[in-house]
Design a protein around this motif. Sequence first.
Motif, PDB file in Angstrom:
ATOM      1  N   MET A  90       0.662  -1.329   0.253  1.00 54.25           N
ATOM      2  CA  MET A  90      -0.146  -0.098  -0.145  1.00 54.25           C
ATOM      3  C   MET A  90       0.879   1.446  -0.341  1.00 54.25           C
ATOM      4  N   LYS A  91       1.822   1.027   1.230  1.00 53.09           N
ATOM      5  CA  LYS A  91       2.515   2.438   0.802  1.00 53.09           C
ATOM      6  C   LYS A  91       3.736   2.299  -0.321  1.00 53.09           C
ATOM      7  N   GLN A  92       3.645   1.523  -1.090  1.00 49.35           N
ATOM      8  CA  GLN A  92       4.106   1.680  -2.922  1.00 49.35           C
ATOM      9  C   GLN A  92       3.179   2.321  -3.767  1.00 49.35           C
ATOM     10  N   THR A  93       2.057   1.691  -3.172  1.00 52.58           N
ATOM     11  CA  THR A  93       0.747   2.055  -3.912  1.00 52.58           C
ATOM     12  C   THR A  93       0.895   3.896  -3.890  1.00 52.58           C
ATOM     13  N   LEU A  94       0.748   4.470  -2.315  1.00 53.98           N
ATOM     14  CA  LEU A  94       0.755   5.754  -2.330  1.00 53.98           C
ATOM     15  C   LEU A  94       2.092   6.526  -2.707  1.00 53.98           C
ATOM     16  N   GLU A  95       3.092   6.065  -3.007  1.00 54.62           N
ATOM     17  CA  GLU A  95       4.820   6.583  -3.523  1.00 54.62           C
ATOM     18  C   GLU A  95       4.421   7.077  -5.165  1.00 54.62           C
ATOM     19  N   ASN A  96       3.387   5.753  -5.300  1.00 56.48           N
ATOM     20  CA  ASN A  96       3.489   5.451  -6.987  1.00 56.48           C
ATOM     21  C   ASN A  96       2.411   7.427  -7.801  1.00 56.48           C
ATOM     22  N   ILE A  97       1.492   7.029  -6.708  1.00 51.61           N
ATOM     23  CA  ILE A  97       0.499   8.192  -6.886  1.00 51.61           C
ATOM     24  C   ILE A  97       1.221   9.040  -7.184  1.00 51.61           C
ATOM     25  N   LYS A  98       1.786   9.742  -5.753  1.00 46.75           N
ATOM     26  CA  LYS A  98       1.907  10.470  -6.302  1.00 46.75           C
ATOM     27  C   LYS A  98       3.743  11.023  -6.997  1.00 46.75           C
ATOM     28  N   ALA A  99       3.890   9.627  -7.003  1.00 46.97           N
ATOM     29  CA  ALA A  99       5.311  10.357  -8.778  1.00 46.97           C
ATOM     30  C   ALA A  99       4.752  10.499 -10.034  1.00 46.97           C
ATOM     31  N   ALA A 100       3.233   9.605 -10.068  1.00 46.67           N
ATOM     32  CA  ALA A 100       2.476  10.161 -11.257  1.00 46.67           C
ATOM     33  C   ALA A 100       1.831  11.262 -11.641  1.00 46.67           C
ATOM     34  N   ALA A 101       1.380  11.684 -10.273  1.00 49.04           N
ATOM     35  CA  ALA A 101       0.741  12.798 -10.584  1.00 49.04           C
ATOM     36  C   ALA A 101       1.689  14.337 -10.792  1.00 49.04           C
ATOM     37  N   MET A 102       3.161  13.852  -9.629  1.00 53.68           N
ATOM     38  CA  MET A 102       4.300  15.377 -10.417  1.00 53.68           C
ATOM     39  C   MET A 102       4.400  14.947 -11.523  1.00 53.68           C
ATOM     40  N   ALA A 103       4.656  14.060 -11.827  1.00 54.59           N
ATOM     41  CA  ALA A 103       5.658  13.687 -13.106  1.00 54.59           C
ATOM     42  C   ALA A 103       4.451  14.866 -13.812  1.00 54.59           C
ATOM     43  N   GLU A 104       3.099  14.473 -13.665  1.00 56.11           N
ATOM     44  CA  GLU A 104       1.603  14.961 -15.461  1.00 56.11           C
ATOM     45  C   GLU A 104       1.788  16.721 -14.725  1.00 56.11           C
ATOM     46  N   LEU A 105       2.019  16.854 -13.202  1.00 49.28           N
ATOM     47  CA  LEU A 105       1.801  18.332 -13.389  1.00 49.28           C
ATOM     48  C   LEU A 105       2.728  19.205 -14.162  1.00 49.28           C
ATOM     49  N   ALA A 106       4.024  18.166 -14.380  1.00 50.54           N
ATOM     50  CA  ALA A 106       5.838  19.009 -14.398  1.00 50.54           C
ATOM     51  C   ALA A 106       4.981  19.296 -15.706  1.00 50.54           C
ATOM     52  N   SER A 107       4.585  18.413 -16.688  1.00 54.14           N
ATOM     53  CA  SER A 107       5.250  18.716 -17.806  1.00 54.14           C
ATOM     54  C   SER A 107       3.521  18.518 -18.674  1.00 54.14           C
ATOM     55  N   THR A 108       1.965  19.144 -17.822  1.00 57.23           N
ATOM     56  CA  THR A 108       1.411  19.725 -18.306  1.00 57.23           C
ATOM     57  C   THR A 108       1.456  20.955 -18.678  1.00 57.23           C
TER      58      THR A 108
END
Length: 337
Positions: free
Chosen positions: A1-19
């Motif tokens: 579950m911790k891993q899932t949370l870390e993944n969500i955070k990373a994905a959101a950050m990456a998306e925000l940086a590129s949009t």
Amino acid sequence: MKQTLENIKAAAMAELASTNADIEQIRVRYLGKKGELTAVLRGMGQLSPEERPVVGQLANEVRAAIEAAIAEKSKEMKEKELNDRLAREKLDVTMPGASIRMGHQHPLTRAQREMEEIFIGMGFEIAEGPEVEYDYYNFQALNIPENHPARDTQDTFYITENILLRSQTSPVQVRVMEQKKPPIRVISPGRVYRSDALDATHSPLFHQMEGLVVDKGITMSDLKGTLETFARKMFGDSTQIRFRPHHFPFTEPSAEVDVSCFVCGGKGCRVCKGEGWIEILGAGMVHPFVLQNCGIDPEVYSGFAFGMGLERVTMTRYGIDDIRLFYENDERFLKQF
Ligand code: PHE
């Protein structure tokens, strides 16, 4: 579950940086009620009591991090938009402006106003009459009966047998005298018509200015003094006037009046065609018949009248050699005034 949370955070950050587009959409997808993070939090019930606070804290950290990143991104985008707009809408205040072209009065209007001012200064009022006139006012009341030869020189345009385009401003004399009792002191500028062919000195439409004074004891010397004052104001202080005997059916005696040439002072030049004098108007003492026709007793009252061509005066004043220039609306001509 911790891993899932870390993944969500990373994905959101990456998306925000590129949009560069819709961050609101990203917010809904991660943080909304049906968002990915919310889904993780819902599953927390299945965790052991020891794990729960650890995962909860991490989830809160992830949420806070995404929210902060969203706020940062949206601030950044607003700033960029403002800067873009400022760059786009830049105004150079040192550039020369687009000048607005101002019109001005037509030379004939200007001359007319100037003449009106001069006569108003001598106590005259302005009177108006119709351009479409009865034969009676244009001719008969002015002592020009049917078949009178004076009609030949003022042939005009007929609407019916009794209605015509006025060939002179003199009918306004009659209209004024019918309506007002003496003392009368009026000028009447306006359009007149004659069936003349257009050339350098003739036009089927032109302008006149009539003058009429009726009172007790008015004499020819009043006429001379009035016209001399006018001529000096209009053409210059040293201007002289000259009366030549003439005939008009509605004045007796009658005269044609010349002004000394304001260019050569009377010596003779191109403007006065070597004469030293320029004819500008017709005048005389109002004929007793005309006074009578208007219900004014010629035994008690007398008067003088004059009529001048506005084009003639303006052409003389400004040295214009072709009457057609007034009506052609050629800016090269009009701009000179
Ligand atoms: N109406 C005359 C013309 O057109 C001018 C005039 C006016 C003469 C008044 C005498 C008095 O020729």
